[in-house]
Design a protein around this motif. Structure first.
Motif, PDB file in Angstrom:
ATOM      1  N   ILE A   1      63.271  11.214  71.149  1.00  0.00           N
ATOM      2  CA  ILE A   1      62.924  12.497  70.546  1.00  0.00           C
ATOM      3  C   ILE A   1      62.422  12.233  69.131  1.00  0.00           C
ATOM      4  O   ILE A   1      63.174  11.755  68.278  1.00  0.00           O
ATOM      5  N   CYS A   2      61.140  12.519  68.911  1.00  0.00           N
ATOM      6  CA  CYS A   2      60.524  12.222  67.614  1.00  0.00           C
ATOM      7  C   CYS A   2      60.577  13.458  66.718  1.00  0.00           C
ATOM      8  O   CYS A   2      60.129  14.531  67.103  1.00  0.00           O
TER       9      CYS A   2
ATOM     10  N   THR B   1      60.798  10.123  62.263  1.00  0.00           N
ATOM     11  CA  THR B   1      59.543   9.445  61.947  1.00  0.00           C
ATOM     12  C   THR B   1      59.123   9.667  60.496  1.00  0.00           C
ATOM     13  O   THR B   1      59.627  10.557  59.814  1.00  0.00           O
ATOM     14  N   LYS B   2      58.199   8.852  60.052  1.00  0.00           N
ATOM     15  CA  LYS B   2      57.608   8.937  58.709  1.00  0.00           C
ATOM     16  C   LYS B   2      58.661   8.744  57.622  1.00  0.00           C
ATOM     17  O   LYS B   2      58.649   9.401  56.581  1.00  0.00           O
ATOM     18  N   ALA B   3      59.610   7.831  57.892  1.00  0.00           N
ATOM     19  CA  ALA B   3      60.710   7.574  56.960  1.00  0.00           C
ATOM     20  C   ALA B   3      60.198   7.124  55.595  1.00  0.00           C
ATOM     21  O   ALA B   3      60.892   7.277  54.590  1.00  0.00           O
ATOM     22  N   ASP B   4      58.972   6.593  55.557  1.00  0.00           N
ATOM     23  CA  ASP B   4      58.397   6.179  54.264  1.00  0.00           C
ATOM     24  C   ASP B   4      58.218   7.363  53.309  1.00  0.00           C
ATOM     25  O   ASP B   4      58.110   7.185  52.102  1.00  0.00           O
TER      26      ASP B   4
ATOM     27  N   GLY C   1      52.203  16.402  66.000  1.00  0.00           N
ATOM     28  CA  GLY C   1      52.232  15.981  64.602  1.00  0.00           C
ATOM     29  C   GLY C   1      53.484  15.215  64.221  1.00  0.00           C
ATOM     30  O   GLY C   1      53.634  14.762  63.087  1.00  0.00           O
ATOM     31  N   ALA C   2      54.407  15.056  65.181  1.00  0.00           N
ATOM     32  CA  ALA C   2      55.665  14.361  64.882  1.00  0.00           C
ATOM     33  C   ALA C   2      55.469  12.855  64.735  1.00  0.00           C
ATOM     34  O   ALA C   2      56.363  12.158  64.267  1.00  0.00           O
ATOM     35  N   GLY C   3      54.297  12.377  65.156  1.00  0.00           N
ATOM     36  CA  GLY C   3      54.032  10.947  65.021  1.00  0.00           C
ATOM     37  C   GLY C   3      54.177  10.167  66.313  1.00  0.00           C
ATOM     38  O   GLY C   3      54.313   8.941  66.286  1.00  0.00           O
ATOM     39  N   LYS C   4      54.112  10.849  67.459  1.00  0.00           N
ATOM     40  CA  LYS C   4      54.292  10.194  68.755  1.00  0.00           C
ATOM     41  C   LYS C   4      53.179   9.183  69.053  1.00  0.00           C
ATOM     42  O   LYS C   4      53.454   8.061  69.468  1.00  0.00           O
TER      43      LYS C   4
END
Ligand code: GDP
Ligand code: ZN
Length: 385
Positions: free
Chosen positions: A125-126, A173-176, A230-233
């Motif tokens: 699950i993203c 996602t996108k932890a950066d 848009g979640a980064g999948k």
């Protein structure tokens, strides 16, 4: 044959990268005796499917099972047995029992389930860290993942056995975009509290954080990526593929006999091990028969409810309600209880629609049987009289 020789032959099988294992091997054994060709469905379209086999990709007709039952239609992820010879499209002769199935309702007005993916081991699950965390949405996806593994989603696949389930994993996602480690750990524990017993992993496709852990999880089976647009999948899928999906496909389809080189697949063997299923239908799934899943996601509420005075307590106004007591003491958050109620309501509406559909179908079957019975009686009478 001993189980160790089974598993060693399974691991050296040409379909091992596609998830072939000793259990599938014993499941397939009777069909192997009939000389059927085994494969895994990598794509389904217009009543046909692409099946990856030891002999390359073959095209096959899928309409062998009850074609009007949407739950028994061949789906990406299925292990099937096809005709060993002949020209494409061949026929799918049998569908090996599914270990898990991912189902969603086809539209808001109709309640038939649509199988989106089968034989899934990991539901990833993203959730994007670029936006404010929506814990309710995470719970919704978790309920869906649990339903696929609890067997509820296999409700209408009576001919198909249930063996084991899919394991959910939440990837932030996108932890950066959250450079402060303290903030990040707070976000992770917020999600962990909404997902008891579920691994929560911050990942960045941009700087590579967490991708090794994810790769290791994914290597052990078949995975699907869920999450909002848009979640980064796609970015994550490309990171797992180690290249653009399209490039990977072009290389893979060089095998076989040069057929289908331009078609796209929805199931891929990953270079680091494991299989990824990515279909348009998986994007934006809703709940379907996920009541069992809801109970699992909100296990602490189910636990509290055991202490309610009344067994059928609705946790609204009842005296001696342990859930309301936990709410008052702050042990249980109001948001969590609201989310639980909302998902249960949504499920009951879907379940009611499903029941109505099943009743309609049963009625049709009885009518048909009645007509057949009468015809048989008349034929008999005609012969004797
Ligand atoms: P999908 O709709 O779920 O497939 O999402 P995409 O993979 O298309 O990603 C949506 C947007 O998020 C794109 O603009 C990506 O570049 C961006 N994105 C994806 N992964 C990351 C990441 O790890 N870090 C950052 N900063 N942006 C990302
Ligand atoms: Zn109660």
């Amino acid at each position: 044959m001993s189980s160790s020789s089974l598993s060693s032959s399974a691991s050296s099988h040409p379909l091992a990268p596609y998830g072939w294992d000793a259990d599938w091997e014993s499941e397939f054994a009777p069909y192997a005796e009939q000389g059927l060709l085994l494969g895994r469905v990598v794509r389904v379209d217009r009543g046909q499917c692409d099946v990856v086999t030891a002999e390359g990709v073959v095209r096959a007709d899928t309409e062998f099972v009850v074609p009007r039952d949407p739950m028994k239609v061949v789906c990406t992820g299925d292990w099937v047995a096809v005709d060993p010879e002949g020209v494409d499209p061949r026929y799918v002769r049998t569908l090996l029992p599914r270990r898990s199935a991912f189902v969603r309702s086809t539209s808001s007005k109709r309640s038939e389930g649509q199988v989106l993916a089968t034989n899934v081991d990991h539901v990833i699950i993203c959730v994007s860290l670029a936006a404010e965390l929506d814990l309710g949405r995470i719970e919704r996806f978790l309920a869906l993942a649990h339903a696929s593994s609890s067997g509820d989603a296999l409700l209408h696949t009576s001919a198909l056995a249930w063996e084991s389930g899919a394991q959910p994993l939440v990837v932030l996602t996108k932890a950066d975009l959250v450079p402060d480690p303290v903030t990040l750990s707070y976000l992770v524990s917020d999600v962990e509290n909404s997902a008891p017993g579920v691994q929560v992993l911050p990942v960045s496709a941009h700087d590579g954080e967490g991708t090794d852990v994810l790769r290791a999880v994914v290597a052990g089976g078949t995975s699907v990526l869920l999450g909002q647009s848009g979640a980064g999948k796609s970015t994550l899928a490309n990171a797992l593929h180690g290249a653009d999906v399209m490039d990977v496909q072009a290389v893979r389809d060089m095998d076989g006999k040069g057929r289908h080189t331009t078609t796209t697949r929805n199931l891929f063997a990953l270079p680091g091990g494991g299989v990824l299923i990515d279909t348009p239908g998986l994007r934006g799934v809703g709940l379907y028969d996920a009541e069992g899943g809801v109970e699992q996601v909100f296990s602490e509420i189910a636990e509290l409810a055991k202490d309610c005075r009344f067994q059928d307590c609705a946790h609204t106004v009842e005296p001696g309600c342990a859930v309301l007591a936990a709410l008052a003491s702050g042990e249980l958050h109001e948001r969590r209880l609201d989310s639980y109620r909302k998902l249960l309501r949504e499920n009951r509406r879907l379940a009611a629609r499903t029941d109505a559909r099943i009743r309609d179908e049963m009625r049709k079957v009885w009518k048909q049987r009645g007509a057949q019975g009468r015809a048989a009686m008349e034929a008999k009478r005609g012969r004797h009289g």
